[in-house]
Design an enzyme around this catalytic site. Sequence first.
Site, PDB file in Angstrom:
ATOM      1  N   ASN A  73       6.564   7.605 -10.101  1.00  0.00           N
ATOM      2  CA  ASN A  73       7.990   8.288  -8.661  1.00  0.00           C
ATOM      3  C   ASN A  73       9.225   7.714  -8.470  1.00  0.00           C
ATOM      4  O   ASN A  73       9.196   6.342  -7.635  1.00  0.00           O
ATOM      5  CB  ASN A  73       7.509   8.324  -7.523  1.00  0.00           C
TER       6      ASN A  73
ATOM      7  N   LYS B  60      12.135   8.726  -7.074  1.00  0.00           N
ATOM      8  CA  LYS B  60      12.330   7.880  -5.886  1.00  0.00           C
ATOM      9  C   LYS B  60      13.833   8.493  -5.687  1.00  0.00           C
ATOM     10  O   LYS B  60      14.067   8.985  -6.922  1.00  0.00           O
ATOM     11  CB  LYS B  60      12.260   6.895  -4.983  1.00  0.00           C
TER      12      LYS B  60
ATOM     13  N   HIS C 184       5.260  14.319  -0.242  1.00  0.00           N
ATOM     14  CA  HIS C 184       5.466  12.845   0.035  1.00  0.00           C
ATOM     15  C   HIS C 184       5.706  12.142   1.157  1.00  0.00           C
ATOM     16  O   HIS C 184       5.627  13.424   1.952  1.00  0.00           O
ATOM     17  CB  HIS C 184       6.194  12.436  -1.144  1.00  0.00           C
TER      18      HIS C 184
ATOM     19  N   GLU D 211       6.904  10.786   2.420  1.00  0.00           N
ATOM     20  CA  GLU D 211       8.672  10.144   2.813  1.00  0.00           C
ATOM     21  C   GLU D 211       9.127  11.326   3.568  1.00  0.00           C
ATOM     22  O   GLU D 211      10.110  11.520   3.430  1.00  0.00           O
ATOM     23  CB  GLU D 211       9.659   9.502   1.319  1.00  0.00           C
TER      24      GLU D 211
ATOM     25  N   GLU E 211      -2.522   8.675  -1.047  1.00  0.00           N
ATOM     26  CA  GLU E 211      -1.004   7.179  -0.847  1.00  0.00           C
ATOM     27  C   GLU E 211      -0.890   6.781   0.385  1.00  0.00           C
ATOM     28  O   GLU E 211      -0.485   7.739   1.970  1.00  0.00           O
ATOM     29  CB  GLU E 211       0.410   8.266  -0.909  1.00  0.00           C
TER      30      GLU E 211
ATOM     31  N   GLY F  85       5.283   1.145  -0.911  1.00  0.00           N
ATOM     32  CA  GLY F  85       6.259   0.402  -0.881  1.00  0.00           C
ATOM     33  C   GLY F  85       6.176  -1.348   0.282  1.00  0.00           C
ATOM     34  O   GLY F  85       7.443  -1.776   0.182  1.00  0.00           O
TER      35      GLY F  85
ATOM     36  N   SER G  55       1.880   0.788  -3.796  1.00  0.00           N
ATOM     37  CA  SER G  55       2.073  -0.592  -4.100  1.00  0.00           C
ATOM     38  C   SER G  55       0.938  -0.955  -5.523  1.00  0.00           C
ATOM     39  O   SER G  55       0.225  -1.830  -5.897  1.00  0.00           O
ATOM     40  CB  SER G  55       1.849  -1.785  -3.454  1.00  0.00           C
TER      41      SER G  55
ATOM     42  N   GLY H  50       7.702   1.586  -6.946  1.00  0.00           N
ATOM     43  CA  GLY H  50       9.046   1.013  -7.339  1.00  0.00           C
ATOM     44  C   GLY H  50       8.358   0.374  -9.165  1.00  0.00           C
ATOM     45  O   GLY H  50       9.354   0.088  -8.824  1.00  0.00           O
TER      46      GLY H  50
HETATM   47  P1  PGA Z   1       5.524   1.968  -4.294  1.00  0.00           P
HETATM   48  O1  PGA Z   1       5.440   3.795  -3.798  1.00  0.00           O
HETATM   49  O2  PGA Z   1       4.318   2.136  -5.724  1.00  0.00           O
HETATM   50  O3  PGA Z   1       6.666   1.679  -4.696  1.00  0.00           O
HETATM   51  O4  PGA Z   1       4.166   1.519  -3.708  1.00  0.00           O
HETATM   52  C1  PGA Z   1       4.435   4.192  -4.976  1.00  0.00           C
HETATM   53  C2  PGA Z   1       4.990   6.215  -4.079  1.00  0.00           C
HETATM   54  O5  PGA Z   1       5.505   6.420  -2.908  1.00  0.00           O
HETATM   55  O6  PGA Z   1       4.485   7.295  -4.898  1.00  0.00           O
END
Ligand code: PGA
Length: 252
Positions: free
Chosen positions: A10, A12, A98, A100, A168, A174, A214, A236
Amino acid sequence: MTRRTLIAGNWKMNGLSADGALLAGNLARWYREQARINADVLICPPATLLGMAAGLVGGTGISVGGQDCHVSEAGAHTGDISAAMLKDVGCSHVIVGHSERRADHGETDATVRAKASAAIEAGLIPIICIGETDAQREAGKTLDVIATQLRGSLPQGALAHNTVIAYEPVWAIGTGKVATPDQAQDVHRAIRRDLGAFLGPQAAAQIRILYGGSMKPGNAQSLLALEDVDGGLIGGASLQLDDFIAIIEAAL
Ligand code: PGA
């Protein structure tokens, strides 16, 4: 029951054309050089890069997905993108719900369900995201929150061939804080049990449940080895070619 691992990146809101072309192009080159890859690989770049990314990975076996879609097929929705449009530029998947988007755009379970339905209708596989916040976990509400989100977000007709779930935990996204294998397996097992109640035992046994939050080369193997973890949704680390490849390799 064997469920084929899915490793999904992803991106983002990251990447201009040059970065995106480099990342997708190099991933495609690496993929072509592999004799055999025992996992499905998916990248979800921002909307502006989808067509280009689909062109670069086309024919490799790597899939491309959107990060969101509108509930409608077309119409007066300035700035939005429909599932049919994603399909049209070469997508096979779309992330919906998601955390976010739930936080930034006030998406509710009902919205997420409508988006997932629209995706299935358009021939895309929705990756439906659910997860608890830190406060909800601290309050001992994780499994209740998960069950409520799952029940509210799952569209009618969800089955293993057309739907993927991503667990998640919001506190792990993140942040560098990752769920321990025990924490991840406990929630994934509960999700599969809930899926059994909502969709029946056969669908529950077959639907893939990804872990996200993460996931990195250093922790991927221990998470991907868990009984009810069928892949990863990686933020990330999916922007770093070597890290993303290392996670794919951890799944093999
Ligand atoms: P992250 O994000 O690996 O940066 O923690 C995962 C996600 O939001 O899909």
